[in-house]
Enzyme design. Structure first.
Site, PDB file in Angstrom:
ATOM      1  N   GLY A 123       4.371 -15.796  10.382  1.00 12.21           N
ATOM      2  CA  GLY A 123       3.337 -15.894   9.349  1.00 12.21           C
ATOM      3  C   GLY A 123       3.264 -14.540   8.653  1.00 12.21           C
ATOM      4  O   GLY A 123       3.189 -13.501   9.321  1.00 12.21           O
ATOM      5  N   ALA A 124       3.294 -14.569   7.308  1.00 10.24           N
ATOM      6  CA  ALA A 124       3.447 -13.319   6.552  1.00 10.24           C
ATOM      7  C   ALA A 124       2.395 -12.244   6.899  1.00 10.24           C
ATOM      8  O   ALA A 124       2.749 -11.113   7.240  1.00 10.24           O
ATOM      9  CB  ALA A 124       3.460 -13.633   5.056  1.00 10.24           C
ATOM     10  N   ARG A 178      12.701  -9.319   9.401  1.00  9.50           N
ATOM     11  CA  ARG A 178      12.700 -10.566   8.624  1.00  9.50           C
ATOM     12  C   ARG A 178      12.582 -10.182   7.146  1.00  9.50           C
ATOM     13  O   ARG A 178      11.727  -9.367   6.789  1.00  9.50           O
ATOM     14  CB  ARG A 178      11.533 -11.498   9.033  1.00  9.50           C
ATOM     15  CG  ARG A 178      11.699 -12.094  10.426  1.00  9.50           C
ATOM     16  CD  ARG A 178      10.698 -13.212  10.689  1.00  9.50           C
ATOM     17  NE  ARG A 178      11.095 -14.462  10.074  1.00  9.50           N
ATOM     18  CZ  ARG A 178      10.295 -15.541  10.015  1.00  9.50           C
ATOM     19  NH1 ARG A 178       9.078 -15.487  10.516  1.00  9.50           N
ATOM     20  NH2 ARG A 178      10.727 -16.661   9.472  1.00  9.50           N
ATOM     21  N   ASP A 197       4.945 -16.505   1.408  1.00  7.54           N
ATOM     22  CA  ASP A 197       5.572 -15.331   2.031  1.00  7.54           C
ATOM     23  C   ASP A 197       5.868 -14.244   1.019  1.00  7.54           C
ATOM     24  O   ASP A 197       5.945 -13.072   1.355  1.00  7.54           O
ATOM     25  CB  ASP A 197       6.846 -15.744   2.768  1.00  7.54           C
ATOM     26  CG  ASP A 197       6.478 -16.525   4.020  1.00  7.54           C
ATOM     27  OD1 ASP A 197       6.207 -17.735   3.895  1.00  7.54           O
ATOM     28  OD2 ASP A 197       6.384 -15.907   5.096  1.00  7.54           O
ATOM     29  N   ASN A 246       7.868 -19.854   0.123  1.00 11.72           N
ATOM     30  CA  ASN A 246       7.096 -20.279   1.302  1.00 11.72           C
ATOM     31  C   ASN A 246       8.023 -21.101   2.196  1.00 11.72           C
ATOM     32  O   ASN A 246       9.180 -21.367   1.851  1.00 11.72           O
ATOM     33  CB  ASN A 246       5.850 -21.068   0.879  1.00 11.72           C
ATOM     34  CG  ASN A 246       4.908 -21.304   2.045  1.00 11.72           C
ATOM     35  OD1 ASN A 246       4.572 -20.377   2.778  1.00 11.72           O
ATOM     36  ND2 ASN A 246       4.494 -22.540   2.259  1.00 11.72           N
ATOM     37  N   LYS A 247       7.500 -21.512   3.313  1.00  8.44           N
ATOM     38  CA  LYS A 247       8.274 -22.253   4.318  1.00  8.44           C
ATOM     39  C   LYS A 247       9.113 -23.358   3.685  1.00  8.44           C
ATOM     40  O   LYS A 247       8.646 -24.092   2.809  1.00  8.44           O
ATOM     41  CB  LYS A 247       7.297 -22.819   5.358  1.00  8.44           C
ATOM     42  CG  LYS A 247       7.898 -23.658   6.458  1.00  8.44           C
ATOM     43  CD  LYS A 247       9.045 -23.000   7.201  1.00  8.44           C
ATOM     44  CE  LYS A 247       8.707 -21.619   7.733  1.00  8.44           C
ATOM     45  NZ  LYS A 247       9.922 -20.850   8.150  1.00  8.44           N
TER      46      LYS A 247
HETATM   47  O1  MRU Z   1       8.736 -18.714   9.409  1.00  4.82           O
HETATM   48  P1  MRU Z   1       7.252 -18.518   9.465  1.00  4.82           P
HETATM   49  O2  MRU Z   1       6.571 -19.376  10.481  1.00  4.82           O
HETATM   50  O3  MRU Z   1       6.899 -17.039   9.591  1.00  4.82           O
HETATM   51  O4  MRU Z   1       6.758 -18.983   8.046  1.00  4.82           O
HETATM   52  C1  MRU Z   1       5.397 -18.951   7.738  1.00  4.82           C
HETATM   53  C2  MRU Z   1       5.068 -19.496   6.407  1.00  4.82           C
HETATM   54  O5  MRU Z   1       5.939 -19.878   5.650  1.00  4.82           O
HETATM   55  C3  MRU Z   1       3.636 -19.472   5.994  1.00  4.82           C
HETATM   56  O6  MRU Z   1       3.339 -20.544   5.155  1.00  4.82           O
HETATM   57  C4  MRU Z   1       3.374 -18.156   5.238  1.00  4.82           C
HETATM   58  O7  MRU Z   1       3.777 -17.049   6.009  1.00  4.82           O
HETATM   59  C5  MRU Z   1       1.963 -17.995   4.857  1.00  4.82           C
HETATM   60  S1  MRU Z   1       0.967 -17.977   6.296  1.00  4.82           S
HETATM   61  C6  MRU Z   1      -0.461 -17.229   6.091  1.00  4.82           C
END
Ligand code: MRU
Length: 347
Positions: free
Chosen positions: A45-46, A87, A233, A243-244
Site C-alpha cells: 500500500g503506497a 518497489r 500509487d 493503481n493496482k
Molecule cells: O501491490 P500493493 O498491494 O502495494 O498495491 C496497493 C494498491 O494498489 C493500493 O490501491 C494503493 O497503494 C493505494 S492504497 C492506500
C-alpha cells in the site's frame, strides 16, 4: 496497533502476507530487512510503504557508525538507494526517503542528524493518519446514503499507517451514519481484496460482499453499483492514475455505465514531475504470484507456463470523475486543478 510503527529502536510491521489466517507482528533492525519487507509485501500500500521507508531511513541514521556529518550523509544516501529500489511504482516511497534526507541535511551535528531522521520519519507516519481522516471527511461528501460502492485492492488501515484512503472514505461515510454496502473485488493475483479488505470491513462492521474480479462489470451493467472508489500509487500532473492492476478495466466499465469513478489519495501520491501516466514505471512481479495460487489444494496452472505479472496499470484521466485529496477534491481538467492543490494547499 498501527500498520507501521517505531518501537524501541525497531520498525514494527503487521505481516500482511499471513492475513487473514494469522496476525503476526515483525520487528526489523536493518535497512536491508526493511527493503526486503517492502519488496516481499510484508507491508504494502503506497502510504504504508512510504512510512516504512521513512523509518528505514531513521534506522540507517541511528545505526550509522560515522562520526562526522559527511559520513552520516553517505550512509543515508546508501540506505536511500536500497529503499528506493524496493518497489518502483508507488511514489510515496521515494517521497518519504527524500523528505528524511532533506531534513537531515539541515543539521550539522551527527547526533542531531540522527534525531532529526527519526523525528521526520515519525512526522511522516503521524501526518499520514491525520491526512487519511481528513480525506475521509472530504470524500464522504461524494458518497450518497444507501450507496453500493465498488472497491479494488486494499486501501484501508493496512495500506496506510492507519484509517485508509478509499476505504477511509467508506469508513467515514459509515461513521456519519450513511448506509453503505461495499462490493469487494478479490484483486488477483495477491488477493488484497479477499484477504485484507474483507478482513478490515468485517472488523469494522461495514456491510460488504466479496466478488470475483471478473464479476465487477456485471454488477455495474446491471445497476448494482452506484460508485467506484479506489486508491492510487502514483498520479501524474494530468490526472492519469497508476493503481493496482485491474483498476483501468473498472474505470472504463464505470464510464460506459455512467457510474462515478473517484480516486482517493494524499497529495504525496501526486508526482508533478511526470506530465502523463505514460512515464510511470510499472512494477513487474514474480510469475509465482500468478501460478502458485492453489484451487482444491492444486496449483492453478501447469508448471513452467509463461506468465506476465504487471502489478499496476494506468487509468487515463478521462475516466476519472474526481481525485479526493486531504486538500480538497480535484475535478477535470486535472492538469489545471491538480497542481495548485498539491503546491498551494488550497481547498
Ligand atoms: O501491490 P500493493 O498491494 O502495494 O498495491 C496497493 C494498491 O494498489 C493500493 O490501491 C494503493 O497503494 C493505494 S492504497 C492506500
Amino acid at each position: 496497533m498501527r500498520t507501521v510503527e517505531w518501537h524501541e529502536g525497531r520498525v514494527r510491521l503487521i505481516d500482511q502476507r499471513l492475513l487473514p489466517s494469522e496476525f503476526r507482528v515483525v520487528e526489523l533492525t536493518e535497512v536491508e530487512a526493511v527493503a526486503r519487507a517492502i519488496r516481499e509485501m510484508v507491508v504494502r500500500g503506497a502510504p504504508a510503504i512510504g512510512a516504512t521507508a521513512g523509518f528505514g531511513m531513521a534506522l540507517a541514521a541511528l545505526r550509522s557508525p560515522a562520526r562526522d556529518r559527511e559520513g552520516v550523509l553517505r550512509d543515508l544516501e546508501r540506505a536511500a538507494e536500497i529503499l528506493r529500489a524496493a518497489r518502483p511504482t508507488a511514489v510515496n516511497l521515494a517521497w518519504a526517503v527524500e523528505r528524511v534526507l532533506r531534513r537531515v541535511a539541515e543539521e550539522r551535528d551527527p547526533g542531531r542528524m540522527r534525531e532529526a531522521a527519526l523525528e521526520e520519519a515519525q512526522a511522516i507516519a503521524d501526518e499520514d493518519v491525520a491526512v487519511n481522516r481528513r480525506m475521509g471527511e472530504i470524500g464522504a461528501s461524494v458518497v450518497p446514503d444507501g450507496a453500493t460502492i465498488l472497491h479494488h485492492c486494499n486501501t484501508g488501515a493496512l495500506a496506510t499507517v492507519d484509517y485508509g484512503t478509499a476505504l477511509g472514505v467508506i469508513r467515514a461515510a459509515h461513521e456519519q451514519g450513511k448506509r453503505v454496502h461495499v462490493l469487494v473485488d478479490e484483486t488477483r493475483p495477491r488477493l488484497q481484496g479477499a484477504r485484507l479488505t474483507a478482513w478490515e470491513l468485517q472488523r469494522l462492521g461495514i456491510p460488504f460482499t466479496l466478488i470475483a474480479d471478473n464479476a465487477a462489470g456485471h454488477f455495474m451493467r446491471t445497476g448494482q453499483a452506484d460508485l467506484v472508489l479506489v486508491g492510487a500509487d502514483r498520479i501524474a500532473a494530468n490526472g492519469d492514475v497508476a493503481n493496482k492492476i485491474g483498476t483501468y478495466k473498472l474505470a472504463v466499465v464505470a464510464k460506459e455505465n455512467g457510474i462515478p469513478f473517484y480516486v482517493v489519495a494524499p497529495t504525496s501520491t501526486v508526482d508533478l514531475s511526470l506530465s502523463t501516466g505514460e512515464e510511470i514505471p510499472i512494477e513487474e512481479r514474480p510469475p509465482e504470484e500468478v501460478t502458485a495460487l492453489t484451487l482444491m489444494g492444486k496449483p492453478v496452472a501447469p508448471e513452467g507456463v509463461p506468465v506476465a505479472n504487471p502489478a499496476f496499470d494506468v487509468t487515463p484521466h478521462r475516466y476519472v470523475t474526481g481525485i479526493v485529496t486531504e486538500r480538497g477534491i480535484a475535478y477535470p481538467p486535472f492538469h489545471l486543478t491538480l497542481p495548485p492543490l498539491v503546491e498551494g494547499g488550497t481547498e
